[in-house]
Structure formats: structure tokens, C-alpha cells
Scaffold this motif. Structure first.
Motif, PDB file in Angstrom:
ATOM      1  N   ASN A 186       0.826  -1.212   0.000  1.00 57.36           N
ATOM      2  CA  ASN A 186       0.000   0.000   0.000  1.00 57.36           C
ATOM      3  C   ASN A 186       0.860   1.261   0.000  1.00 57.36           C
ATOM      4  OD1 ASN A 186      -2.786  -0.161  -0.277  1.00 57.36           O
ATOM      5  ND2 ASN A 186      -3.050  -0.981   1.783  1.00 57.36           N
ATOM      6  N   SER A 187       1.959   1.200   0.752  1.00 56.90           N
ATOM      7  CA  SER A 187       2.865   2.343   0.813  1.00 56.90           C
ATOM      8  C   SER A 187       3.463   2.641  -0.563  1.00 56.90           C
ATOM      9  CB  SER A 187       3.980   2.062   1.829  1.00 56.90           C
ATOM     10  OG  SER A 187       4.913   3.105   1.861  1.00 56.90           O
ATOM     11  N   LYS A 188       3.853   1.590  -1.280  1.00 56.09           N
ATOM     12  CA  LYS A 188       4.441   1.765  -2.614  1.00 56.09           C
ATOM     13  C   LYS A 188       3.392   2.207  -3.630  1.00 56.09           C
ATOM     14  CE  LYS A 188       8.161  -1.621  -1.963  1.00 56.09           C
ATOM     15  NZ  LYS A 188       8.712  -2.928  -2.396  1.00 56.09           N
ATOM     16  N   LEU A 189       2.194   1.640  -3.519  1.00 54.50           N
ATOM     17  CA  LEU A 189       1.149   1.942  -4.501  1.00 54.50           C
ATOM     18  C   LEU A 189       0.653   3.376  -4.397  1.00 54.50           C
ATOM     19  CD1 LEU A 189      -1.072  -1.283  -4.365  1.00 54.50           C
ATOM     20  CD2 LEU A 189       0.633  -0.665  -6.065  1.00 54.50           C
ATOM     21  N   SER A 190       0.717   3.928  -3.197  1.00 56.21           N
ATOM     22  CA  SER A 190       0.194   5.284  -2.994  1.00 56.21           C
ATOM     23  C   SER A 190       0.931   6.305  -3.864  1.00 56.21           C
ATOM     24  CB  SER A 190       0.297   5.678  -1.514  1.00 56.21           C
ATOM     25  OG  SER A 190       1.658   5.727  -1.106  1.00 56.21           O
ATOM     26  N   PHE A 191       2.196   6.028  -4.190  1.00 62.26           N
ATOM     27  CA  PHE A 191       2.986   6.927  -5.035  1.00 62.26           C
ATOM     28  C   PHE A 191       2.374   7.045  -6.423  1.00 62.26           C
ATOM     29  CE2 PHE A 191       6.404   7.587  -8.143  1.00 62.26           C
ATOM     30  CZ  PHE A 191       6.953   8.762  -7.667  1.00 62.26           C
ATOM     31  N   TYR A 192       1.732   5.960  -6.870  1.00 64.56           N
ATOM     32  CA  TYR A 192       1.137   5.934  -8.208  1.00 64.56           C
ATOM     33  C   TYR A 192      -0.362   6.219  -8.168  1.00 64.56           C
ATOM     34  CZ  TYR A 192       5.530   3.588  -9.212  1.00 64.56           C
ATOM     35  OH  TYR A 192       6.867   3.291  -9.326  1.00 64.56           O
ATOM     36  N   GLY A 193      -0.880   6.583  -6.999  1.00 69.46           N
ATOM     37  CA  GLY A 193      -2.304   6.908  -6.891  1.00 69.46           C
ATOM     38  C   GLY A 193      -3.197   5.698  -6.752  1.00 69.46           C
TER      39      GLY A 193
END
Length: 290
Positions: A186-193
Motif C-alpha cells: 500500500n505504501s508503494k502503490l500510494s505513489f502511483y495513486g
């Protein structure tokens, strides 16, 4: 003090006929051995972990016929909402709701807290247990919060182990690998919206409850669309299904961070192509109108 001293002294209060006076004497005696207040934590940690487990547990087992013994050294506290901000010693000092009854019971049967063969079917006590990240089994009271507070306090003033029997324990098996992976992804995905959308279902078979991830999707936060990564695959053997599906979920999550940038790149290329096509079509219409 040792348990023999403690039990012997508490028994001297047994013959006090007035209930209120007896409770007062027992309370006063216990608090003469009061240790540093900082040595006691409030029930906040226990309550927080209880809520966390209710939301994230993998499997819960119980057997109502089997009663176990619990040692208060690894008891975090109780999950009752009335006592979240209170520590065991505060519950004793403030005489929390049923604490007077516990004072009286201590005078009549102090062995109860030292693994005596006492059966109290009319007043059950139960705990949720889980293995923490250090590999230590911890316990949270789900029923019997007042006895739990007393047990924790007695353990702080007694050299011997304080423990009671005839306890029902709900054992929780937490899949930390999966939980950590969900947070990391989730932390990584948040960068891509994006974020992970997790849909769970509750299932029951004899002797066990299961909180299963039945759907795992990628959610585009801005655009609102979902893309399914995983759907629960049911087999005849539920245990096998859980193990296989957990492996599949972990596999998808391990690849998700690499998948998102590629998907975003494809999405951008498609949008550029659509925009380019749209502009060509507009130019074509404009030329025909002339």
C-alpha cells in the motif's frame, strides 16, 4: 512476598461478616504492597491489539470442552471498553464495577489465583491468545476483566507464579508476513495513486472461524476504478484452500509494486493514443466543414 504468605494473610479476612468491611480490609492490605504506578500499563495496548486482531486475524480456534491454565506474566490486560484508560492498580483503587466481589472472593478462596483446582462454571473467564513478533504467546481477557486486573496486580507483588485454571482460550494465528506485505505494498502503490482494496468474508466450520481475503483489487484512487488481482479459489478442503490462497495472495503482492508502473505506463500510452486519435478526427471534421 511468596504465595504462602499472601494466601495465609488473605485467609485471615475470611471471617469478617460485613461484606463492605471485608472488601475494604482486603483492598487496604493489597495496596500496602503497592509498587511504582509506572510498572502498570493501562488496558489501551490490550484493547488496541484486540481490535487489530478482530480485523486481521487469520484463524481462530477454540474448544469449549477443553479448559486451560493461564499465567499472568504474559497477560496484557482486558479489552472491556469501560477500562481502556485504566491500569490494574487503578481498577483496584477505583473499585471498578465488580472489584468488591473480587476482594471478597480473595478472602474466601485466595488459592483461586494460584492454580487451585477450582471450577466456576457459573462465572466463566476467557482469553484471546496470539504469538507476538518476538515469538512469545500473549493473552488478552475477553471475559473476566476484573479477575484479570487482580491477577496482574498479584503477580506484581508475589514472587511465585500467579495463574488460574479452567480458562477458555481462543488461539489466534496471525499471518504477519501477509499483513506486513499488505502495508508495504500500500505504501508503494500510494505513489502511483493506487491502494489495495481488500474484501473479506467470514466462514465457519466445526471448531474454527476463518476471516478470509476473498477479493484483492487495485483501486485507482483518483479515477475510482478497480482491477482485481485475486479472487478466492474455493476447494473442498477449506484448510488447503486457505494455505493455497495465502500463497497466491503473497505472490500477487510481491509482484504488485513492479506491476503498477508498467500498468500506469500502458495507461498513459493508451490515453496519448486516444488523445492523438481524437485530435486527428477533429482536424478531419474541420477540414470537411471548409
Amino acid at each position: 512476598m511468596n504465595k504462602e504468605e499472601l494466601i495465609a494473610t488473605l485467609k485471615t479476612f475470611k471471617d469478617i461478616s460485613d461484606y463492605t468491611e471485608q472488601s475494604k480490609v482486603v483492598k487496604s492490605y493489597l495496596l500496602t504492597h503497592f509498587v511504582d504506578k509506572k510498572a502498570f500499563k493501562t488496558n489501551e495496548e490490550a484493547s488496541r491489539k484486540s481490535e487489530f486482531i478482530e480485523s486481521h486475524y487469520r484463524k481462530m480456534y477454540w474448544n469449549s470442552e477443553k479448559k486451560e491454565t493461564i499465567n499472568f506474566k504474559n497477560v496484557l490486560g482486558g479489552d472491556h471498553c469501560d477500562y481502556v484508560k485504566q491500569s490494574p492498580v487503578q481498577m483496584i483503587i477505583n473499585e471498578a464495577k465488580r472489584m468488591k466481589r473480587i476482594f471478597a472472593y480473595l478472602a474466601s478462596n485466595p488459592e483461586y489465583f494460584f492454580n487451585a483446582p477450582v471450577i466456576r462454571q457459573d462465572d466463566p473467564i476467557s482469553y484471546m491468545s496470539f504469538i507476538d513478533r518476538d515469538g512469545i504467546e500473549k493473552f488478552i481477557a475477553t471475559q473476566g476483566n476484573h479477575r484479570t486486573a487482580m491477577g496482574i496486580y498479584l503477580q506484581s507483588i508475589c514472587y511465585d507464579e500467579v495463574k488460574i485454571n479452567n480458562v477458555e482460550i481462543i488461539k489466534v494465528n496471525i499471518n504477519y508476513e501477509l499483513l506486513d506485505l499488505i502495508e508495504e505494498t500500500n505504501s508503494k502503490l500510494s505513489f502511483y495513486g493506487y491502494e489495495l482494496y481488500i474484501d473479506k468474508c467470514f466462514m465457519h466450520i466445526v471448531g474454527a472461524n476463518y476471516n478470509l481475503i476473498k477479493r484483492l483489487s487495485l483501486h485507482n484512487i483518483e479515477k475510482g476504478y478497480f482491477s482485481d488481482l485475486f479472487l478466492y479459489y474455493d476447494k473442498d478442503d477449506l484448510e488447503t484452500s486457505i494455505l493455497e490462497n495465502d500463497k497466491r495472495i503473497i505472490s500477487y503482492l510481491n509482484n504488485a509494486a513492479d506491476f503498477i508502473p508498467k500498468m500506469e505506463k500502458v495507461y498513459i500510452e493508451i490515453r496519448q493514443l486516444v488523445n492523438h486519435t481524437t485530435n486527428l478526427f477533429k482536424n478531419f471534421l474541420a477540414m470537411n466543414q471548409k
